[in-house]
Write an enzyme that holds these catalytic residues in place. Structure first.
Site, PDB file in Angstrom:
ATOM      1  N   TYR A 150       0.850  -1.143  -0.161  1.00  0.00           N
ATOM      2  CA  TYR A 150       0.020   0.032   0.030  1.00  0.00           C
ATOM      3  C   TYR A 150       0.882   1.341  -0.007  1.00  0.00           C
ATOM      4  O   TYR A 150       2.106   1.273   0.634  1.00  0.00           O
ATOM      5  CB  TYR A 150      -0.908   0.132   0.980  1.00  0.00           C
ATOM      6  CG  TYR A 150      -1.828   0.985   1.275  1.00  0.00           C
ATOM      7  CD1 TYR A 150      -2.611   1.477   0.000  1.00  0.00           C
ATOM      8  CD2 TYR A 150      -2.131   1.838   2.411  1.00  0.00           C
ATOM      9  CE1 TYR A 150      -3.605   2.590   0.177  1.00  0.00           C
ATOM     10  CE2 TYR A 150      -2.798   2.917   2.340  1.00  0.00           C
ATOM     11  CZ  TYR A 150      -3.558   3.186   1.101  1.00  0.00           C
ATOM     12  OH  TYR A 150      -4.355   4.387   1.111  1.00  0.00           O
ATOM     13  N   TYR A 160      -3.512   4.833   9.560  1.00  0.00           N
ATOM     14  CA  TYR A 160      -2.723   3.602   9.053  1.00  0.00           C
ATOM     15  C   TYR A 160      -1.523   2.755  10.077  1.00  0.00           C
ATOM     16  O   TYR A 160      -1.274   1.962   9.842  1.00  0.00           O
ATOM     17  CB  TYR A 160      -2.242   3.503   7.505  1.00  0.00           C
ATOM     18  CG  TYR A 160      -2.095   2.177   6.921  1.00  0.00           C
ATOM     19  CD1 TYR A 160      -3.212   1.291   6.655  1.00  0.00           C
ATOM     20  CD2 TYR A 160      -0.732   1.649   6.378  1.00  0.00           C
ATOM     21  CE1 TYR A 160      -3.203   0.359   5.743  1.00  0.00           C
ATOM     22  CE2 TYR A 160      -0.845   0.707   5.555  1.00  0.00           C
ATOM     23  CZ  TYR A 160      -1.958  -0.212   5.337  1.00  0.00           C
ATOM     24  OH  TYR A 160      -1.971  -1.395   4.708  1.00  0.00           O
TER      25      TYR A 160
END
EC number: 1.3.1.9
Length: 267
Positions: A150, A160
């Site tokens: 990602y 995140y």
């Protein structure tokens, strides 16, 4: 309808949990394209998910394995070679987990033992898979190893958390191990940096739905779906990408190249 891009090839798919999983979609597409596969996930995930349903539909066997355990990986690879009739041609690593994220720990107050677990499951397991596979000669020449990543490995996405560092480590392993495996046996190793995707795991991240909509508007082509990702994985398992290795390949509708999209400002 498939195009037989993987006819005669054999592979191992890590991480299928349910029909929202990218690994689930990749497994379906791989078999549709002519491959024979085995499926694997951690024993706890096997109890939670529906992987046996996928296996039954694809005529594939499920081999439980904790990807952080070298013993489990040796068993997985040995049994896969026995079932499939020899070394494999591709492996998909689609594994990620953060206890800190699950427990909503702020990034500046992380539990370090949980962080170590995150790194072990989400990144170091990738190195363990490759090291074990190389030791057992479990991958054919010109094989293809993929892991899903990602863009938080390169850019800041506050919610995140330490998964960002995990993805950065994952991508580094692909480059470093990719060199050694290419020299030894012409095996290629790459990571795919995928759009935010509506998976069970993805939706567990704080603010995911809002960010999904933001990324969809920012990307000129919109977000790439799990089905789109599966198609891309198939091309990287195929012989058409034999000279692609040690790359982090963005599959995100153009998001990674954008600075600002007027569509965001108009809103």
């Amino acid at each position: 309808m498939g195009h037989n891009l993987l006819e005669g090839k054999k592979g191992i798919i890590f991480g299928a949990l349910d029909d929202q999983s990218m690994a689930w979609k990749v497994a379906e597409k791989a078999v549709e394209e002519g491959a024979k596969i085995t499926l694997t996930n951690a024993p706890v995930a096997l109890r939670m998910g529906q992987i046996q349903e996928l296996a039954d539909s694809l005529n594939a066997e499920v081999i439980p394995a904790d990807a952080t355990s070298e013993e489990d990986l040796e068993n997985l690879l040995s049994k896969s070679m026995e079932i499939l009739g020899g070394p494999v041609d591709f492996i998909l690593h689609s594994i990620g987990m953060s206890v800190n994220v699950r427990k909503n720990k702020p990034y500046t107050e992380l539990n370090y033992s949980w962080m170590e677990k995150t790194f072990d499951v989400s990144a170091i397991s990738f190195h363990k898979v490759m090291q074990t596979a190389m030791k057992l000669n479990a991958v054919n020449e010109w094989g293809s190893i993929l892991a899903l990543s990602y863009i938080a490995a390169q850019r800041t996405f506050p919610d995140y958390s330490e998964m960002a560092e995990s993805k950065a480590l994952l991508e580094s392993f692909a480059r470093s191990f990719g060199y050694h495996w290419a020299v030894k046996n012409k095996v290629r190793v790459n990571t795919i940096s995928q759009s935010p995707t509506m998976t069970t795991a993805g939706q567990g991240v704080k603010g995911f739905h809002e960010f999904f909509d933001y990324a969809d508007k920012m990307s000129p082509l919109g977000n790439a779906t799990a089905d789109d990702c599966a198609d891309y994985c198939i091309t990287l398992f195929s012989d058409y990408t034999r000279m692609v290795t040690m790359q982090n390949l963005y599959h995100d509708g153009g998001f990674s190249s954008m600075g600002m999209n007027p569509a965001i400002l108009d809103k």
